[in-house]
Design an enzyme around this catalytic site. Structure first.
Site, PDB file in Angstrom:
ATOM      1  N   LYS A   1       0.681  -1.313   0.085  1.00 38.97           N
ATOM      2  CA  LYS A   1       0.432   0.209  -0.154  1.00 38.97           C
ATOM      3  C   LYS A   1       0.634   1.456   0.077  1.00 38.97           C
ATOM      4  CE  LYS A   1      -1.743   2.674   2.924  1.00 38.97           C
ATOM      5  NZ  LYS A   1      -1.505   3.929   1.992  1.00 38.97           N
TER       6      LYS A   1
ATOM      7  N   GLU B   1       9.431   0.702  10.651  1.00 38.07           N
ATOM      8  CA  GLU B   1      10.701   1.929  10.564  1.00 38.07           C
ATOM      9  C   GLU B   1       9.787   3.139  10.534  1.00 38.07           C
ATOM     10  OE1 GLU B   1      12.602   4.432   9.258  1.00 38.07           O
ATOM     11  OE2 GLU B   1      13.127   4.144   6.980  1.00 38.07           O
TER      12      GLU B   1
ATOM     13  N   CYS C   1      13.411  10.598   7.528  1.00 34.52           N
ATOM     14  CA  CYS C   1      13.565  10.236   8.841  1.00 34.52           C
ATOM     15  C   CYS C   1      14.701  10.291   9.425  1.00 34.52           C
ATOM     16  CB  CYS C   1      12.750   8.256   9.306  1.00 34.52           C
ATOM     17  SG  CYS C   1      13.819   7.415   7.967  1.00 34.52           S
TER      18      CYS C   1
ATOM     19  N   GLU D   1       9.360  15.439  15.835  1.00 32.38           N
ATOM     20  CA  GLU D   1      10.653  15.426  14.855  1.00 32.38           C
ATOM     21  C   GLU D   1       9.358  16.064  13.678  1.00 32.38           C
ATOM     22  OE1 GLU D   1       9.118  11.179  12.386  1.00 32.38           O
ATOM     23  OE2 GLU D   1      11.464  12.205  11.539  1.00 32.38           O
TER      24      GLU D   1
HETATM   25  P1  ADP Z   1       2.215  10.883   7.431  1.00 28.10           P
HETATM   26  O1  ADP Z   1       1.803  11.261   8.900  1.00 28.10           O
HETATM   27  O2  ADP Z   1       3.750  11.150   7.735  1.00 28.10           O
HETATM   28  O3  ADP Z   1       1.911  11.341   6.317  1.00 28.10           O
HETATM   29  P2  ADP Z   1       1.927   8.537   7.643  1.00 28.10           P
HETATM   30  O4  ADP Z   1       2.445   7.259   9.167  1.00 28.10           O
HETATM   31  O5  ADP Z   1       0.442   8.863   8.884  1.00 28.10           O
HETATM   32  O6  ADP Z   1       2.770   9.129   7.874  1.00 28.10           O
HETATM   33  O7  ADP Z   1       1.794   7.439   6.674  1.00 28.10           O
HETATM   34  C1  ADP Z   1       3.073   6.280   6.310  1.00 28.10           C
HETATM   35  C2  ADP Z   1       1.560   5.464   5.762  1.00 28.10           C
HETATM   36  O8  ADP Z   1       1.062   4.882   6.599  1.00 28.10           O
HETATM   37  C3  ADP Z   1       1.154   5.337   4.447  1.00 28.10           C
HETATM   38  O9  ADP Z   1       0.959   4.598   3.692  1.00 28.10           O
HETATM   39  C4  ADP Z   1      -0.573   5.651   5.120  1.00 28.10           C
HETATM   40  O10 ADP Z   1      -1.317   5.980   4.237  1.00 28.10           O
HETATM   41  C5  ADP Z   1      -0.240   4.638   5.875  1.00 28.10           C
HETATM   42  N1  ADP Z   1      -1.154   4.525   7.600  1.00 28.10           N
HETATM   43  C6  ADP Z   1      -2.033   6.099   8.120  1.00 28.10           C
HETATM   44  N2  ADP Z   1      -2.980   6.243   8.797  1.00 28.10           N
HETATM   45  C7  ADP Z   1      -2.936   3.812   8.838  1.00 28.10           C
HETATM   46  C8  ADP Z   1      -3.481   3.845   9.821  1.00 28.10           C
HETATM   47  N3  ADP Z   1      -3.977   3.926  10.918  1.00 28.10           N
HETATM   48  N4  ADP Z   1      -3.303   2.078   9.528  1.00 28.10           N
HETATM   49  C9  ADP Z   1      -2.268   1.656   8.085  1.00 28.10           C
HETATM   50  N5  ADP Z   1      -1.716   2.569   7.970  1.00 28.10           N
HETATM   51  C10 ADP Z   1      -2.060   4.046   7.899  1.00 28.10           C
END
Ligand code: ADP
Length: 481
Positions: free
Chosen positions: A178, A253, A287, A384
């Site tokens: 995804k 990570e 990161c 961060e």
């Molecule tokens: P940022 O906050 O820097 O945008 P995220 O950690 O939210 O980065 O996003 C990293 C990945 O995790 C993306 O592919 C995002 O769609 C996914 N993601 C965000 N929220 C969830 C969740 N509740 N469960 C699973 N995956 C998630």
């Protein structure tokens, strides 16, 4: 620019729309214009993709294929990516906002190298024979973990797909990937190449969609054996909880707040280069960015004045211009969050040496930003920011430094600048982080492991270490009586 076709979901080597029929818009952060639309996968599409991955894992050509043949497919992926690298570099720059010089010189070569590296490793994954007591022949098999759910972020969209897919495919796993909702385009384009390289149906399925829907469905799906996640620490904690319900194996990570430490005895000009690279590479959306710049008191003012001159000379703007050195932040959310942190820093008593404001009226560009007068307990030093904002923190001596450098919930990386080799090695041991760069910063190689200590996550990607993430060991006892 020619119009882009809407992106679809890849399941079983076939492109399809979301079952809901929904699509979402993908934005070019440099222009704030819509680039194209992409099918919005959710739990129903994830379910179909996971079933496809399960079938491909349990039966069919992937299961019976030799490890060497898997390696050949990965090699073909690397060759195809090399052939189309310019298209990928442009697409990544359009979607993410990072400068084309970086997609050409970092994202693409590193992605290609990752597939090459795991192509070579595919037929070198094996068990051991164990000298057990008694009249037995005991050996281990190193078997693939199974169906893997991989959730990746938007800062290095193609490279993160390569880091995830390379080792998973080398070990014989099948995958549902995804991509981040902000940046799904290069991962989808990679899907084309995977098929052209000869990957059987169902081995890699790519479902674009949002985190709380598609991402969460992948992390909780009972048929997913292992979840590999790269993203923020906050979402990493959620993913781990979701995956915990079925006790899936998890690797994470996550975020960082790396100390980049400059001693007075270092080559100052090299260290200024390193500080620039540490924080402004990829607009600071890294990161392992060197976001806490620890400066030995004696050189603090001289160093900051040199860094300010360099930061102010940076070419920020059109990411497609080869001369551009810093592009746009990925989204309006990030743009606002970063500027919000600058304000927070000011209200905590930090002083803006340079930057701290948008660089252009349109697009999510921010000027390279240096904050001074920061102490390590301030929010800007602890949280961060994920943007081009470096916090300069003075230190007195090594003891004072070590205490502050490790005073963070994160532990992904650190930089050390000194000509004293003993001091460098002592500190390399003392700092709690997964990667230490001595007199260099942001160096990567597919062969060298990467991952976090503390709340920067666990599990090591890249190198032979990543094979641990995607394999499980079976012990076989054979009586010789
Ligand atoms: P940022 O906050 O820097 O945008 P995220 O950690 O939210 O980065 O996003 C990293 C990945 O995790 C993306 O592919 C995002 O769609 C996914 N993601 C965000 N929220 C969830 C969740 N509740 N469960 C699973 N995956 C998630």
């Amino acid at each position: 620019m020619k119009e882009m076709k809407p992106g679809k979901i890849l399941i079983n080597n076939e492109w399809c729309e979301a079952q809901s029929g929904k699509r979402f818009s993908v934005i070019n952060p440099a222009t704030e214009q819509i680039l194209t639309e992409v099918a919005e996968g959710d739990a129903a599409d994830i379910d179909r993709a996971v079933q496809a991955a399960r079938n491909a894992f349990e039966q069919g050509p992937w299961k019976t294929m030799s490890a060497r043949e898997r390696g050949r497919i990965l090699n073909r992926v690397a060759m195809l990516l090399d052939k189309h690298k310019e298209d990928f570099a442009e697409l990544e720059t359009l979607n993410n906002g990072k400068p084309i010089s970086e997609t050409r010189n970092a994202d693409l070569p590193l992605s290609i190298e990752t597939f090459e590296y795991y192509a070579g490793l595919a037929d070198k994954i094996h068990g051991d024979t164990i000298p057990v007591n008694g009249n037995f022949f005991n050996y281990t098999l190193r078997e693939p973990a199974g169906v893997v759910g991989q959730i990746i972020p938007w800062n290095f969209p193609l490279l993160m797909a390569a880091w995830k897919l390379g080792p998973a495919l080398a070990t014989g796993c099948t995958v549902v990937l995804k991509p981040a909702e902000q940046t799904p385009l290069t991962a989808l384009k990679l899907g084309e190449l995977l098929m052209e390289a000869g990957l059987p149906p169902g081995v890699v399925n790519i479902v674009p969609g949002f985190g709380p829907t598609a991402g969460a469905a992948l992390a909780t799906h009972p048929e997913v054996d292992k979840v590999a996640f790269t993203g923020s620490t906050e979402v990493g904690k959620t993913v781990m909880k979701l995956a915990g319900d079925h006790l899936k194996r998890v690797s994470l990570e996550l975020g960082g707040k790396a100390p980049n430490i400059v001693f007075a005895d270092s080559d100052i000009d090299a260290a200024v280069n390193g500080a620039m690279r540490g924080i402004f590479f990829n607009q600071g959306e890294v990161c392992c960015a060197g976001s806490r710049l620890f400066l030995e008191e004696r050189i603090h003012d001289e160093f900051l004045s040199k860094l300010k001159t360099r930061a102010e000379k940076m070419i920020v703007g059109n990411p497609l211009d080869p001369k551009t050195q810093m592009g746009a932040q990925v989204s309006e959310d990030q743009f606002r969050k970063i500027l919000g942190y600058v304000e927070k820093g000011k209200s905590e008593g930090a002083k803006v040496v340079t930057g701290g404001i948008p660089a252009q009226p349109q697009g999510y560009f921010i000027k390279p930003t240096i904050l001074e007068g920061v102490n390590n307990r301030m929010k800007v030093a602890q949280e961060e920011i994920f943007g081009p904002v470096v916090c300069a923190i003075p230190f007195k001596n090594q003891e004072d430094l070590s205490r502050q450098a490790n005073d963070t919930v994160y532990g992904l990386s650190a930089g050390i600048w000194t000509r004293d080799i003993g001091k460098a090695h002592r500190l390399a041991k003392e700092i709690k982080a997964g990667t230490i760069w001595v007199n260099c910063y942001n160096c990567f190689d597919a062969a060298s492991p990467f991952g976090g200590f503390k709340q920067s996550g666990f599990g090591r990607e890249l190198g032979k270490y990543a094979l641990e993430l995607y394999t499980q060991v079976k012990s076989v006892w054979v009586s010789l009586d």
